[in-house]
Design a protein around this motif. Structure first.
Motif, short mmCIF file in Angstrom:
data_model
loop_
_atom_site.label_atom_id
_atom_site.label_comp_id
_atom_site.label_asym_id
_atom_site.label_seq_id
_atom_site.Cartn_x
_atom_site.Cartn_y
_atom_site.Cartn_z
N SER A 51 0.67 -1.01 0.11
CA SER A 51 0.15 0.03 0.03
C SER A 51 0.91 1.18 0.07
O SER A 51 2.12 1.02 0.38
N ILE A 52 0.22 2.38 -0.40
CA ILE A 52 0.95 3.55 -0.41
C ILE A 52 0.10 4.63 0.49
O ILE A 52 -1.16 4.74 0.01
N ILE A 53 0.27 5.27 1.42
CA ILE A 53 -0.29 6.39 2.11
C ILE A 53 0.23 7.65 1.65
O ILE A 53 1.36 8.10 1.60
N SER A 54 -0.74 8.44 1.12
CA SER A 54 -0.52 9.84 0.48
C SER A 54 -0.92 10.70 1.53
O SER A 54 -2.12 10.70 2.01
N ILE A 55 -0.24 12.05 1.76
CA ILE A 55 -0.73 12.79 2.68
C ILE A 55 -0.40 14.30 1.98
O ILE A 55 0.43 14.32 0.79
N ALA A 56 -1.36 15.18 2.35
CA ALA A 56 -1.37 16.65 1.88
C ALA A 56 -1.24 17.49 2.77
O ALA A 56 -2.03 17.50 3.86
N GLY B 71 3.22 14.17 -0.18
CA GLY B 71 4.32 13.23 0.26
C GLY B 71 3.62 12.07 0.49
O GLY B 71 2.42 11.82 0.25
N GLU B 72 4.39 10.64 0.36
CA GLU B 72 4.04 9.54 0.59
C GLU B 72 4.94 8.42 1.44
O GLU B 72 5.89 8.91 1.38
N LEU B 73 4.05 7.41 1.81
CA LEU B 73 4.62 6.40 2.58
C LEU B 73 4.50 5.10 2.18
O LEU B 73 3.01 4.82 1.95
N ILE B 74 5.32 4.36 1.42
CA ILE B 74 4.95 3.05 1.08
C ILE B 74 5.27 1.95 2.13
O ILE B 74 6.09 2.10 3.08
N THR B 75 4.31 1.19 2.24
CA THR B 75 4.18 0.20 3.44
C THR B 75 4.03 -1.33 2.79
O THR B 75 3.40 -1.50 1.86
N ASN B 76 4.45 -2.46 3.72
CA ASN B 76 4.07 -3.60 3.55
C ASN B 76 2.83 -3.90 3.80
O ASN B 76 2.49 -5.14 4.02
N ILE B 77 1.88 -3.07 4.64
CA ILE B 77 0.65 -3.49 5.19
C ILE B 77 -0.45 -3.33 4.13
O ILE B 77 -0.37 -2.35 3.45
#
Length: 381
Positions: free
Chosen positions: A69-74, A170-176
């Motif tokens: 998954s990727i978590i995107s923030i603004a 910005g974003e955070l790639i995760t294994n969840i």
């Protein structure tokens, strides 16, 4: 832990730490983007500032092999300066684009994302995450679009319903493996205001940008600015955001939600003449904390000379002559000569001719000749 509950916990925590929007996307290959990037590359439309290969920019698993998954923030940023200083006849000012006001957004967003990273790892000790802001390989905008943060406008910016396009991403790639959010529908319709307002035709068509012709890119180049762009950047020192200003989604949008993103009026709209004689230490002290400083002082000083020429600021002639005669950098000497010719006083023309007798750099001499051409054009009228 239940991933549905974890997702809600992350959303709740994001609000606590001042993230304005958050969305969740799959880490699938960005196939459509990959084709667009190949087209951009074949047409020569890329800026050259892009990081990584096309595969790295579109395949999250290349960056985090176990990506799910990727978590995107603004984060929303201001569009207006409170108590903005005005230019005066003898004290002209330049301007940085809105995306460079306040503390460098790379720093601000990375801090928020690192807090998210820590929060997730406390909840799930085996979590594997990778944080990225702008300078990473992934396209922040493609991720934000997939995560439902906003839709991709014809001006190539992500447009959010709440904050228009005045958002940092910005974003955070995760294994969840989170349940992804739904992308938003396109909201531009038949509107072409951004395309119509683009002064160089860099917006080739809705959603396609020739970065080489974009004035935001041109203000960041380090060589001589091409003649066709000099009359178009006006008093912009860094960046160019007309395609955002004219967007209907940005009408009356002005959010002041983060103290660190508030513009210092005298930094966002700096006096031009002092920029010409700034030392490296003074430059770092004044501008080092903002995003617009990343290319160093030379492009900004070059642009300051062009802005003074734009204003035809006769009060700056003596200082520009000093720059033309003594600066060790050919780009700055040559642009100074061109600016003197554009301002067009007798003193300026005399100084160019005198300097030409000593100048050895061929490109600088070409710029001096351009400066003197303004006198011929003026006499011919």
């Amino acid at each position: 832990m239940d991933n549905v509950q974890l997702k809600q916990d992350i959303i709740d925590y994001s609000k606590e730490i001042g993230i304005d929007k958050i969305g969740f996307a799959s880490a699938d290959v960005f196939s459509e983007l990959k084709e667009r990037l190949r087209t951009q590359q074949s047409l020569g439309y890329q800026s050259g500032f892009e990081k990584g290969s096309i595969e790295e920019r579109t395949e999250p698993e290349r960056l985090l092999p176990e990506a799910k998954s990727i978590i995107s923030i603004a984060l929303a940023y201001p569009s207006r300066i409170k108590n903005a200083p005005k230019s005066s006849k003898d004290e002209r000012r330049g301007v940085f684009c809105r995306a460079s006001w306040g503390v460098d957004y790379h720093v601000v967003l990375r801090e928020k994302l690192e807090k998210l990273n820590t929060f997730i790892k406390e909840k799930i000790p085996g979590a594997s995450n990778k944080v990225m802001v702008d300078t990473g390989e992934l396209s922040d905008r493609a991720v934000a679009e997939r995560a439902g943060i906003g839709f991709s406008g014809k001006n190539t910016a992500i447009i959010t319903p709440e904050f228009g396009s005045y958002v940092y991403l910005g974003e955070l790639i995760t294994n969840i493996p989170f349940v992804p959010d739904k992308p938003l529908a396109d909201g531009c319709g038949s509107c072409t205001k951004c395309l119509d307002a683009c002064p160089t035709g860099a917006l080739v068509q809705g959603g396609q940008l020739n970065a080489q012709k974009c004035l935001a890119f041109q203000t960041q180049t380090k060589g001589f600015l091409d003649d066709e762009y000099r009359s178009k950047i006006g008093n912009f020192i860094y960046g160019f955001d007309t395609c955002q200003v004219v967007c209907p989604y940005n009408k009356n949008v002005d959010f002041h939600l983060h103290e660190e993103l508030e513009p210092d009026p005298d930094v966002a709209k700096p006096k031009l003449k002092p920029m010409l004689r700034m030392s490296n230490r003074e430059f770092k002290k004044t501008f080092g904390h903002i995003a617009g400083s990343w290319r160093g002082k030379k492009p900004l000083q070059r642009n300051a000379l062009i802005a003074l020429a734009h204003y035809r600021d006769e009060s700056a002639v003596d200082e520009i002559i000093e720059v033309m005669n003594n600066d060790v950098r050919p780009v700055i000497r040559g642009t100074a000569a061109w600016a003197l010719g554009k301002i067009g006083t007798d003193e300026a023309y005399r100084a160019i001719r005198k300097a030409m007798t000593k100048e050895e750099d061929e490109q600088v001499i070409v710029e001096m000749e351009k400066g003197l051409c303004f006198q011929q054009e003026s006499s011919a009228r």
